[in-house]
Design a protein around this motif. Structure first.
Motif, mmCIF file in Angstrom:
data_model
loop_
_atom_site.group_PDB
_atom_site.id
_atom_site.type_symbol
_atom_site.label_atom_id
_atom_site.label_comp_id
_atom_site.label_asym_id
_atom_site.label_seq_id
_atom_site.Cartn_x
_atom_site.Cartn_y
_atom_site.Cartn_z
ATOM 1 N N ALA A 97 0.829 -1.196 0.000
ATOM 2 C CA ALA A 97 0.000 0.000 0.000
ATOM 3 C C ALA A 97 0.870 1.255 0.000
ATOM 4 O O ALA A 97 1.933 1.284 0.598
ATOM 5 C CB ALA A 97 -0.914 0.001 1.226
ATOM 6 N N GLN A 98 0.381 2.304 -0.676
ATOM 7 C CA GLN A 98 1.098 3.572 -0.716
ATOM 8 C C GLN A 98 1.067 4.217 0.660
ATOM 9 O O GLN A 98 0.023 4.289 1.305
ATOM 10 C CB GLN A 98 0.430 4.479 -1.751
ATOM 11 C CG GLN A 98 1.216 5.725 -2.089
ATOM 12 C CD GLN A 98 0.532 6.522 -3.192
ATOM 13 O OE1 GLN A 98 -0.688 6.499 -3.320
ATOM 14 N NE2 GLN A 98 1.310 7.225 -3.991
ATOM 15 N N VAL A 146 6.321 17.833 -2.622
ATOM 16 C CA VAL A 146 7.451 17.160 -1.967
ATOM 17 C C VAL A 146 7.186 15.669 -1.787
ATOM 18 O O VAL A 146 8.015 14.824 -2.141
ATOM 19 C CB VAL A 146 7.753 17.824 -0.608
ATOM 20 C CG1 VAL A 146 8.732 16.978 0.212
ATOM 21 C CG2 VAL A 146 8.317 19.223 -0.816
ATOM 22 N N PHE A 147 6.024 15.321 -1.233
ATOM 23 C CA PHE A 147 5.786 13.932 -0.835
ATOM 24 C C PHE A 147 5.297 13.039 -1.974
ATOM 25 O O PHE A 147 5.656 11.857 -2.034
ATOM 26 C CB PHE A 147 4.798 13.879 0.334
ATOM 27 C CG PHE A 147 5.415 14.269 1.642
ATOM 28 C CD1 PHE A 147 6.374 13.470 2.250
ATOM 29 C CD2 PHE A 147 5.059 15.451 2.277
ATOM 30 C CE1 PHE A 147 6.961 13.827 3.456
ATOM 31 C CE2 PHE A 147 5.632 15.824 3.486
ATOM 32 C CZ PHE A 147 6.584 15.005 4.069
ATOM 33 N N GLU A 148 4.483 13.562 -2.857
ATOM 34 C CA GLU A 148 3.938 12.706 -3.911
ATOM 35 C C GLU A 148 5.017 12.237 -4.873
ATOM 36 O O GLU A 148 4.953 11.129 -5.392
ATOM 37 C CB GLU A 148 2.804 13.425 -4.637
ATOM 38 C CG GLU A 148 1.552 13.525 -3.755
ATOM 39 C CD GLU A 148 0.404 14.272 -4.409
ATOM 40 O OE1 GLU A 148 0.595 14.789 -5.533
ATOM 41 O OE2 GLU A 148 -0.682 14.351 -3.785
ATOM 42 N N ARG A 149 6.029 13.056 -5.082
ATOM 43 C CA ARG A 149 7.118 12.602 -5.955
ATOM 44 C C ARG A 149 8.015 11.582 -5.254
ATOM 45 O O ARG A 149 8.834 10.924 -5.894
ATOM 46 C CB ARG A 149 7.954 13.799 -6.436
ATOM 47 C CG ARG A 149 8.806 14.466 -5.384
ATOM 48 C CD ARG A 149 9.592 15.633 -5.968
ATOM 49 N NE ARG A 149 8.712 16.584 -6.634
ATOM 50 C CZ ARG A 149 9.152 17.698 -7.225
ATOM 51 N NH1 ARG A 149 10.440 17.950 -7.278
ATOM 52 N NH2 ARG A 149 8.302 18.525 -7.790
ATOM 53 N N PHE A 208 4.527 9.007 -1.712
ATOM 54 C CA PHE A 208 3.513 9.095 -0.664
ATOM 55 C C PHE A 208 2.200 9.608 -1.269
ATOM 56 O O PHE A 208 2.197 10.262 -2.305
ATOM 57 C CB PHE A 208 3.936 10.086 0.426
ATOM 58 C CG PHE A 208 5.117 9.667 1.252
ATOM 59 C CD1 PHE A 208 4.947 9.104 2.509
ATOM 60 C CD2 PHE A 208 6.412 9.841 0.771
ATOM 61 C CE1 PHE A 208 6.036 8.733 3.277
ATOM 62 C CE2 PHE A 208 7.514 9.467 1.536
ATOM 63 C CZ PHE A 208 7.317 8.909 2.788
ATOM 64 N N SER A 209 1.101 9.322 -0.589
ATOM 65 C CA SER A 209 -0.154 10.001 -0.888
ATOM 66 C C SER A 209 -0.386 11.021 0.222
ATOM 67 O O SER A 209 -0.074 10.770 1.389
ATOM 68 C CB SER A 209 -1.317 9.006 -0.945
ATOM 69 O OG SER A 209 -1.571 8.442 0.326
ATOM 70 N N VAL A 210 -0.899 12.185 -0.150
ATOM 71 C CA VAL A 210 -1.137 13.259 0.815
ATOM 72 C C VAL A 210 -2.635 13.454 0.983
ATOM 73 O O VAL A 210 -3.348 13.723 0.012
ATOM 74 C CB VAL A 210 -0.476 14.574 0.356
ATOM 75 C CG1 VAL A 210 -0.834 15.711 1.318
ATOM 76 C CG2 VAL A 210 1.039 14.415 0.260
#
Length: 283
Positions: free
Chosen positions: A38-39, A71-74, A77-79
């Motif tokens: 899972a992401q 920052v996080f999606e690249r 992560f999912s935000v």
């Protein structure tokens, strides 16, 4: 006696299955037996405080939310950004139900984890509809009724003045408190409002009050750096996320992506980037 002859039956032909087909089937079996990981999710909370953060899922979620997504999606992560009242937002991050709180300082929440890189600078300024009124210090508030948002972070001298002279102040509560406070100013029900210059000017533009609401002065002593505050409930994870934020902010700033993002909100970078600056180390 004639011998019986058996009818001739040819041997069944061998079916040759290509090697690539066997490999494909084997990989399909392995994939079905091993669930996809899972992401990893980052949960972000705050009350509405544009231009830092606004309505989730809108075209203008706020530049702080857009920074977090960039920052996080690249990094895979999912935000998930949720708009909740400030008191609940603090509780959710402190308990670990959420990961990141937008727009706080280490002085406010010393038990939280903070990245080294700020997300903006907040100065305490006062705004009015009276072009002649000026804020030159705490004593200036004696001649006006001042609105403020209950629960927001104001300097100690301001809160002490509210405590001693409650009749000169009007507190507002709720998620849309700042917008309502600005409306009260426009209606003449209060004469002054305090707030970060970036925040007030954003709401003034949205309310079509440009040229009617004036900057009356700022308290230079109360300027502060704002940060993302991370949950103290899981310190190893929060420190890892803080390191990712520092590295990501460095990349956004030094590639020009941060300025491009800020222009959307009528802002510019709050930090002048020196030439040849080295990036932060990886945590």
């Amino acid at each position: 006696m004639e011998s019986e002859t058996q009818p001739f039956s040819p041997a069944p032909a061998r079916v040759r299955i290509p090697v690539w087909c066997l490999l494909w089937c084997l990989l399909a079996l392995v994939a079905s037996a091993c669930p996809v990981r899972a992401q990893e999710r980052v949960v972000v909370v705050s009350d509405s405080w544009m231009p830092y953060n606004g309505t989730p899922g809108s075209k203008r979620e706020g530049y702080a939310v857009e920074i977090l997504r960039a920052v996080f999606e690249r990094r895979g992560f999912s935000v998930e950004y949720r708009e909740v009242p400030l008191k609940r937002a603090v509780q959710d991050v402190r308990s670990g139900r959420a990961d990141i709180l937008i727009g706080v300082t280490p002085d406010e929440l010393p038990d939280f984890i903070f990245p080294k890189t700020s997300l903006g600078r907040s100065d305490l300024c006062f705004f009015t509809m009276d072009a002649k009124w000026r804020f030159i210090g705490p004593e200036s508030l004696q001649s006006v009724v001042t609105g403020f948002v209950h629960g927001h972070n104001y300097p100690q001298w301001f809160l002490e003045d509210v405590r001693r002279h409650p009749g000169r102040f009007h507190a507002l509560h709720g998620e849309d408190a700042f917008a309502r406070m600005l409306a009260m100013l426009a209606e003449g029900r209060i004469q002054a409002i305090p707030g970060s210059r970036a925040v007030v000017e954003y709401y003034v533009q949205r309310a079509d009050l440009a040229g009617k609401v004036f900057l009356a002065g700022c308290s230079g002593e109360d300027a502060r750096e704002l940060f993302f505050g991370l949950s103290p409930a899981n310190m190893p994870r929060s420190r890892r996320l803080a390191g990712i934020l520092d590295q990501g902010m460095y990349t956004l700033r030094n590639t020009g992506q941060l300025n491009h993002l800020l222009i959307k909100y009528g802002l510019k970078d709050w930090i002048e980037v020196p030439q040849g600056t080295a990036g932060p180390g990886r945590n």
